[in-house]
Design an enzyme around this catalytic site. Structure first.
Site, PDB file in Angstrom:
ATOM      1  N   SER A  95     -53.154  21.222   5.131  1.00  0.00           N
ATOM      2  CA  SER A  95     -52.936  20.725   3.769  1.00  0.00           C
ATOM      3  C   SER A  95     -52.343  19.342   3.856  1.00  0.00           C
ATOM      4  CB  SER A  95     -51.982  21.669   3.028  1.00  0.00           C
ATOM      5  OG  SER A  95     -51.457  21.074   1.869  1.00  0.00           O
ATOM      6  N   TYR A 103     -44.425  27.193   2.251  1.00  0.00           N
ATOM      7  CA  TYR A 103     -45.802  26.722   2.461  1.00  0.00           C
ATOM      8  C   TYR A 103     -45.810  25.473   3.345  1.00  0.00           C
ATOM      9  CZ  TYR A 103     -50.504  25.048   1.271  1.00  0.00           C
ATOM     10  OH  TYR A 103     -51.807  24.600   1.329  1.00  0.00           O
ATOM     11  N   LYS A 108     -47.508  24.966   7.220  1.00  0.00           N
ATOM     12  CA  LYS A 108     -48.511  23.959   7.568  1.00  0.00           C
ATOM     13  C   LYS A 108     -48.016  23.049   8.697  1.00  0.00           C
ATOM     14  CE  LYS A 108     -51.501  25.462   4.629  1.00  0.00           C
ATOM     15  NZ  LYS A 108     -52.699  26.169   5.100  1.00  0.00           N
ATOM     16  N   THR A 125     -59.601  26.034  -6.202  1.00  0.00           N
ATOM     17  CA  THR A 125     -59.625  27.381  -5.635  1.00  0.00           C
ATOM     18  C   THR A 125     -58.601  28.251  -6.353  1.00  0.00           C
ATOM     19  OG1 THR A 125     -57.901  27.054  -3.964  1.00  0.00           O
ATOM     20  CG2 THR A 125     -60.118  26.311  -3.400  1.00  0.00           C
TER      21      THR A 125
END
Length: 272
Positions: free
Chosen positions: A144, A157, A161, A192
């Site tokens: 990301s 998150y 990553k 998404t």
């Protein structure tokens, strides 16, 4: 779409039922690849398998697998190897996110995010690596923009990553002499369901919509870019809609990045 580099190659895609994973399955199936889809969804998984077989005449293996479970990953990769005889390309795509401040995020949320995003990729790669080395294949990891430009309210998150980059950049150097390529891909804002299904601090699903201040890419466009990168065996693909600005500001002008771009990238305030 023309068939070429991946004709009859075995491509394994985690999180392959929706979003970028689904688009990747379609793209590689168009190229003549044999596809193995790993996902936690039962009915959508089987329905998508049938769609690929009926519309594209693709050879497809659909396996229900929670990548956070190391035994499930071992069993899934064994099924792929038994069915296809080997693996040429593993795409670690499965991932989840959250929106909550660090202080209001339960430990279980951190553990779940790392279990899926980081350990899921680790589990599948460990199991598939011997075959990929034997075939001098590739590993692709969906990261990301937060891998280099952290986002507010995404501490778990962001950490997952960054961990992916540390793991797979090291692995790349270790397996390069054996003819294996490792490519990290950092998409930007993409249409998404990952944002719709974001966790909040207590582990429940967020009902809050995120406002995206930048152009949103389609999964099919992202999949096309990734396919071209795989054909060229690239080591890094930055597909972010804000790529050079975020990378430049975060690295060389962190104060300006935090004041100007970070709030815009993050989009929403957190909720517990």
């Amino acid at each position: 779409m023309a068939r070429g580099a991946f004709q009859q190659k075995v491509v394994v895609i985690t999180g392959g039922c929706a979003g970028i994973g689904r688009a990747l399955a379609l793209r590689f199936a168009h190229s003549g690849a044999r596809i193995a889809i790993l996902d936690v969804q039962d009915e959508p998984l089987l329905a998508f398998q049938q769609q690929l077989m009926d519309k594209l005449n693709a050879e497809v293996l659909a396996i229900r697998c929670d990548v956070a479970d190391p035994q499930a990953c071992e069993q899934a990769i064994c099924q792929v190897l038994e069915h296809f005889g080997g693996i040429d390309l593993l795409i670690n795509n499965a991932g989840i996110t959250h929106r909550s401040t660090f202080a209001e995020t339960d430990l279980a949320v951190f553990q779940r995010i790392m279990a899926v995003n980081y350990f899921g990729a680790l589990h599948c790669t460990q199991q598939a690596l011997p075959s990929i080395v034997q075939r001098q294949g590739q590993i692709i990891v969906l990261s990301s923009l937060s891998g280099f430009a952290p986002l507010l309210y995404r501490s778990a998150y962001n950490a997952s990553k960054h961990a992916l980059h540390g793991l797979f950049e090291t692995l790349r150097m270790e397996v390069r002499p054996q003819g294996v390529n490792v490519m990290l891909v950092t998409p930007g804002f993409t249409a998404t369901d990952i944002r719709k299904n974001a966790l909040v601090g207590d582990g429940s699903i967020s009902q809050q919509m995120i406002n995206t201040p930048f152009k949103v890419s389609s999964p099919s466009d992202v999949a096309d870019d990734i396919y071209r990168g795989a054909v060229k065996r690239k080591r890094l693909m930055v597909l972010s809609n804000v790529d050079w600005r975020a990378r430049l500001l975060a690295r060389w002008f962190p104060g300006l990045f935090e004041r100007w771009m970070l709030p815009r990238l993050s989009g929403v305030k957190p909720q517990r």
